[in-house]
Design a protein around this motif. Structure first.
Motif, PDB file in Angstrom:
ATOM      1  N   SER A   1     -18.655 -63.479 -13.277  1.00 33.74           N
ATOM      2  CA  SER A   1     -17.890 -62.856 -12.203  1.00 33.74           C
ATOM      3  C   SER A   1     -18.862 -62.124 -11.289  1.00 33.74           C
ATOM      4  CB  SER A   1     -16.849 -61.884 -12.764  1.00 33.74           C
ATOM      5  OG  SER A   1     -17.486 -60.837 -13.490  1.00 33.74           O
ATOM      6  N   ALA A   2     -18.535 -62.065 -10.012  1.00 32.02           N
ATOM      7  CA  ALA A   2     -19.402 -61.387  -9.050  1.00 32.02           C
ATOM      8  C   ALA A   2     -18.603 -61.045  -7.808  1.00 32.02           C
ATOM      9  CB  ALA A   2     -20.595 -62.267  -8.681  1.00 32.02           C
ATOM     10  N   ARG A   3     -19.053 -60.010  -7.136  1.00 31.76           N
ATOM     11  CA  ARG A   3     -18.507 -59.641  -5.827  1.00 31.76           C
ATOM     12  C   ARG A   3     -19.543 -60.033  -4.778  1.00 31.76           C
ATOM     13  NH1 ARG A   3     -16.904 -53.920  -4.676  1.00 31.76           N
ATOM     14  NH2 ARG A   3     -15.788 -54.968  -2.971  1.00 31.76           N
ATOM     15  N   VAL A   4     -19.145 -60.878  -3.846  1.00 35.24           N
ATOM     16  CA  VAL A   4     -20.062 -61.420  -2.850  1.00 35.24           C
ATOM     17  C   VAL A   4     -19.631 -60.964  -1.456  1.00 35.24           C
ATOM     18  CG1 VAL A   4     -21.092 -63.499  -1.886  1.00 35.24           C
ATOM     19  CG2 VAL A   4     -20.489 -63.418  -4.324  1.00 35.24           C
TER      20      VAL A   4
ATOM     21  N   PHE B   1     -14.741 -62.498  -2.974  1.00 35.00           N
ATOM     22  CA  PHE B   1     -15.473 -62.439  -1.713  1.00 35.00           C
ATOM     23  C   PHE B   1     -14.866 -61.400  -0.768  1.00 35.00           C
ATOM     24  CE2 PHE B   1     -15.571 -66.663  -3.524  1.00 35.00           C
ATOM     25  CZ  PHE B   1     -16.928 -66.967  -3.530  1.00 35.00           C
ATOM     26  N   THR B   2     -15.753 -60.701  -0.073  1.00 34.26           N
ATOM     27  CA  THR B   2     -15.354 -59.845   1.041  1.00 34.26           C
ATOM     28  C   THR B   2     -15.970 -60.447   2.294  1.00 34.26           C
ATOM     29  OG1 THR B   2     -15.218 -57.843  -0.312  1.00 34.26           O
ATOM     30  CG2 THR B   2     -15.483 -57.547   2.072  1.00 34.26           C
ATOM     31  N   ALA B   3     -15.121 -60.947   3.179  1.00 28.49           N
ATOM     32  CA  ALA B   3     -15.566 -61.648   4.376  1.00 28.49           C
ATOM     33  C   ALA B   3     -15.447 -60.722   5.589  1.00 28.49           C
ATOM     34  CB  ALA B   3     -14.736 -62.904   4.585  1.00 28.49           C
ATOM     35  N   VAL B   4     -16.574 -60.554   6.293  1.00 21.04           N
ATOM     36  CA  VAL B   4     -16.646 -59.621   7.412  1.00 21.04           C
ATOM     37  C   VAL B   4     -17.020 -60.364   8.688  1.00 21.04           C
ATOM     38  CG1 VAL B   4     -17.788 -57.539   8.282  1.00 21.04           C
ATOM     39  CG2 VAL B   4     -17.400 -57.814   5.830  1.00 21.04           C
ATOM     40  N   ASP B   5     -16.324 -60.072   9.793  1.00 22.13           N
ATOM     41  CA  ASP B   5     -16.682 -60.652  11.081  1.00 22.13           C
ATOM     42  C   ASP B   5     -16.092 -59.780  12.188  1.00 22.13           C
ATOM     43  OD1 ASP B   5     -17.727 -63.725  11.900  1.00 22.13           O
ATOM     44  OD2 ASP B   5     -16.654 -62.631  13.460  1.00 22.13           O
ATOM     45  N   PRO B   6     -16.846 -59.538  13.263  1.00 24.30           N
ATOM     46  CA  PRO B   6     -16.342 -58.694  14.345  1.00 24.30           C
ATOM     47  C   PRO B   6     -15.452 -59.423  15.346  1.00 24.30           C
ATOM     48  CG  PRO B   6     -18.590 -59.312  14.807  1.00 24.30           C
ATOM     49  CD  PRO B   6     -18.276 -59.871  13.443  1.00 24.30           C
ATOM     50  N   SER B   7     -15.339 -60.761  15.224  1.00 27.23           N
ATOM     51  CA  SER B   7     -14.529 -61.544  16.160  1.00 27.23           C
ATOM     52  C   SER B   7     -13.184 -61.877  15.525  1.00 27.23           C
ATOM     53  CB  SER B   7     -15.261 -62.829  16.553  1.00 27.23           C
ATOM     54  OG  SER B   7     -14.386 -63.741  17.182  1.00 27.23           O
ATOM     55  N   ALA B   8     -12.098 -61.398  16.123  1.00 27.52           N
ATOM     56  CA  ALA B   8     -10.765 -61.673  15.578  1.00 27.52           C
ATOM     57  C   ALA B   8     -10.433 -63.162  15.569  1.00 27.52           C
ATOM     58  CB  ALA B   8      -9.710 -60.881  16.358  1.00 27.52           C
ATOM     59  N   PRO B   9     -10.704 -63.925  16.648  1.00 26.44           N
ATOM     60  CA  PRO B   9     -10.408 -65.360  16.597  1.00 26.44           C
ATOM     61  C   PRO B   9     -11.214 -66.104  15.530  1.00 26.44           C
ATOM     62  CG  PRO B   9     -10.669 -64.643  18.869  1.00 26.44           C
ATOM     63  CD  PRO B   9     -11.117 -63.514  18.003  1.00 26.44           C
ATOM     64  N   MET B  10     -12.494 -65.735  15.378  1.00 25.73           N
ATOM     65  CA  MET B  10     -13.326 -66.395  14.366  1.00 25.73           C
ATOM     66  C   MET B  10     -12.845 -66.055  12.958  1.00 25.73           C
ATOM     67  SD  MET B  10     -15.757 -68.285  15.767  1.00 25.73           S
ATOM     68  CE  MET B  10     -17.253 -68.304  14.780  1.00 25.73           C
TER      69      MET B  10
ATOM     70  N   THR C   1     -18.355 -51.026   8.813  1.00 20.41           N
ATOM     71  CA  THR C   1     -16.961 -50.610   8.610  1.00 20.41           C
ATOM     72  C   THR C   1     -16.572 -50.640   7.134  1.00 20.41           C
ATOM     73  OG1 THR C   1     -16.130 -52.868   8.939  1.00 20.41           O
ATOM     74  CG2 THR C   1     -16.345 -51.475  10.898  1.00 20.41           C
ATOM     75  N   LEU C   2     -17.433 -51.178   6.278  1.00 19.92           N
ATOM     76  CA  LEU C   2     -17.171 -51.197   4.848  1.00 19.92           C
ATOM     77  C   LEU C   2     -17.579 -49.875   4.221  1.00 19.92           C
ATOM     78  CD1 LEU C   2     -18.616 -54.726   3.974  1.00 19.92           C
ATOM     79  CD2 LEU C   2     -16.202 -54.126   4.231  1.00 19.92           C
ATOM     80  N   GLY C   3     -17.097 -49.634   3.009  1.00 20.11           N
ATOM     81  CA  GLY C   3     -17.536 -48.460   2.276  1.00 20.11           C
ATOM     82  C   GLY C   3     -19.025 -48.519   1.990  1.00 20.11           C
ATOM     83  N   GLU C   4     -19.638 -47.382   1.715  1.00 18.57           N
ATOM     84  CA  GLU C   4     -21.087 -47.320   1.546  1.00 18.57           C
ATOM     85  C   GLU C   4     -21.541 -47.498   0.099  1.00 18.57           C
ATOM     86  OE1 GLU C   4     -22.534 -43.795   3.358  1.00 18.57           O
ATOM     87  OE2 GLU C   4     -21.877 -44.358   5.378  1.00 18.57           O
ATOM     88  N   GLU C   5     -20.615 -47.687  -0.820  1.00 19.66           N
ATOM     89  CA  GLU C   5     -20.994 -47.871  -2.218  1.00 19.66           C
ATOM     90  C   GLU C   5     -21.759 -49.183  -2.397  1.00 19.66           C
ATOM     91  OE1 GLU C   5     -18.910 -48.408  -6.626  1.00 19.66           O
ATOM     92  OE2 GLU C   5     -17.684 -48.120  -4.845  1.00 19.66           O
ATOM     93  N   ARG C   6     -22.829 -49.149  -3.167  1.00 17.43           N
ATOM     94  CA  ARG C   6     -23.627 -50.346  -3.440  1.00 17.43           C
ATOM     95  C   ARG C   6     -22.940 -51.145  -4.548  1.00 17.43           C
ATOM     96  NH1 ARG C   6     -29.898 -48.550  -3.768  1.00 17.43           N
ATOM     97  NH2 ARG C   6     -30.093 -50.787  -4.162  1.00 17.43           N
ATOM     98  N   SER C   7     -21.896 -51.888  -4.167  1.00 11.24           N
ATOM     99  CA  SER C   7     -21.027 -52.517  -5.157  1.00 11.24           C
ATOM    100  C   SER C   7     -21.087 -54.033  -5.171  1.00 11.24           C
ATOM    101  CB  SER C   7     -19.576 -52.086  -4.899  1.00 11.24           C
ATOM    102  OG  SER C   7     -19.174 -52.441  -3.579  1.00 11.24           O
ATOM    103  N   PHE C   8     -21.828 -54.640  -4.251  1.00 11.26           N
ATOM    104  CA  PHE C   8     -21.843 -56.102  -4.186  1.00 11.26           C
ATOM    105  C   PHE C   8     -22.990 -56.687  -5.007  1.00 11.26           C
ATOM    106  CE2 PHE C   8     -19.444 -54.929  -0.393  1.00 11.26           C
ATOM    107  CZ  PHE C   8     -18.355 -55.782  -0.502  1.00 11.26           C
ATOM    108  N   ASP C   9     -22.678 -57.796  -5.678  1.00 13.30           N
ATOM    109  CA  ASP C   9     -23.660 -58.468  -6.525  1.00 13.30           C
ATOM    110  C   ASP C   9     -24.536 -59.437  -5.748  1.00 13.30           C
ATOM    111  OD1 ASP C   9     -22.708 -57.553  -9.283  1.00 13.30           O
ATOM    112  OD2 ASP C   9     -20.872 -58.386  -8.423  1.00 13.30           O
ATOM    113  N   ALA C  10     -24.096 -59.833  -4.562  1.00 16.52           N
ATOM    114  CA  ALA C  10     -24.836 -60.775  -3.720  1.00 16.52           C
ATOM    115  C   ALA C  10     -24.276 -60.703  -2.310  1.00 16.52           C
ATOM    116  CB  ALA C  10     -24.719 -62.197  -4.267  1.00 16.52           C
TER     117      ALA C  10
END
Length: 234
Positions: free
Chosen positions: A47-50, A74-83, A109-118
């Motif tokens: 298991s992993a958080r990416v 997965f946490t998916a981040v993008d500044p473009s609403a259409p994309m 805009t995400l939290g600052e905790e170092r929580s992602f595995d990749a």
């Protein structure tokens, strides 16, 4: 990253899935190899958080890794609403919505905790204008990774005008896809004026070092495009 989102309006989001595969020969292979490298780094079957930065458009990072590793989220981040909307539709169609969360905006805009595995940053950095902004983005990514976490970076590098043979081959690839000559010339003008890639592979290594990553290993190359894997230090 947020300021560079303006170019990715609804029109560009609609054509991105097709055009990205023409612009980058080996589009699927790059994403598949990225997923394989992350799996090999983290251990297959776990298991992993990416964190997927710039996931908008095809969400190919989520699709490739999600099919390979059913235990990953997965946490998916993008500044473009259409994309982001286009990416979300692709993930829903693949049945991966339950394992994917979405964030409209930049990494900051995400939290600052170092929580992602990749993390992945594919096809983004050359759209970020200026070296300082590129470094700041990489630092934002690093700040949210666990120590030793693998990081995939892929995108264009080097001045396009300095490699006329490659630029000509890139234009010919569009012709192979049936693109009219007038549009091919417009695309050449756009790539020469509208992108700001890192200067070279050394510049990429320097940016990664400045953001707190190990020296990168290249795993993919296609004309102007390169793909690297590095790890978060400390």
């Amino acid at each position: 990253m947020t300021s560079s989102a303006d170019k990715f309006d609804a029109g560009r989001a609609g054509e991105y899935a097709v055009q990205s595969r023409i612009a980058l020969a080996g589009y699927e292979a790059c994403h598949e190899l990225a997923a394989c490298l992350l799996s090999a780094s983290l251990g297959h079957g776990g298991s992993a958080r990416v964190l997927v930065v710039g996931a908008g458009g095809t969400a190919q990072e989520v699709l490739a890794a999600g099919r390979l590793e059913p235990g990953w989220r997965f946490t998916a981040v993008d500044p473009s609403a259409p994309m982001l909307a286009s990416a979300r539709a692709a993930v829903e169609a693949a049945g991966l919505s339950a394992r994917t969360s979405w964030q409209l905006g930049g990494v900051e805009t995400l939290g600052e905790e170092r929580s992602f595995d990749a993390a992945t940053l594919i096809g983004v950095l050359h759209h970020v204008p200026g070296r300082a902004a590129k470094l700041a983005l990489l630092q934002e990514v690093a700040a949210r990774l666990k120590p030793g976490a693998p990081f995939i970076l892929a995108g264009n590098r080097g001045a396009y005008a300095d490699r006329p043979l490659f630029l000509s081959a890139w234009a010919t690839r569009w012709r192979m896809a049936g693109t009219a000559e007038e549009e091919v010339q417009a695309k050449i003008g756009k790539i020469l004026q509208g992108a700001d890639p890192p200067a070279d592979d050394g510049d990429i290594a320097g940016l990664l070092a400045g953001a707190g990553f190990t020296a990168p290993d290249m795993f993919f190359s296609s004309l102007f495009w390169g793909g690297w894997i590095a790890r978060r230090i400390g």
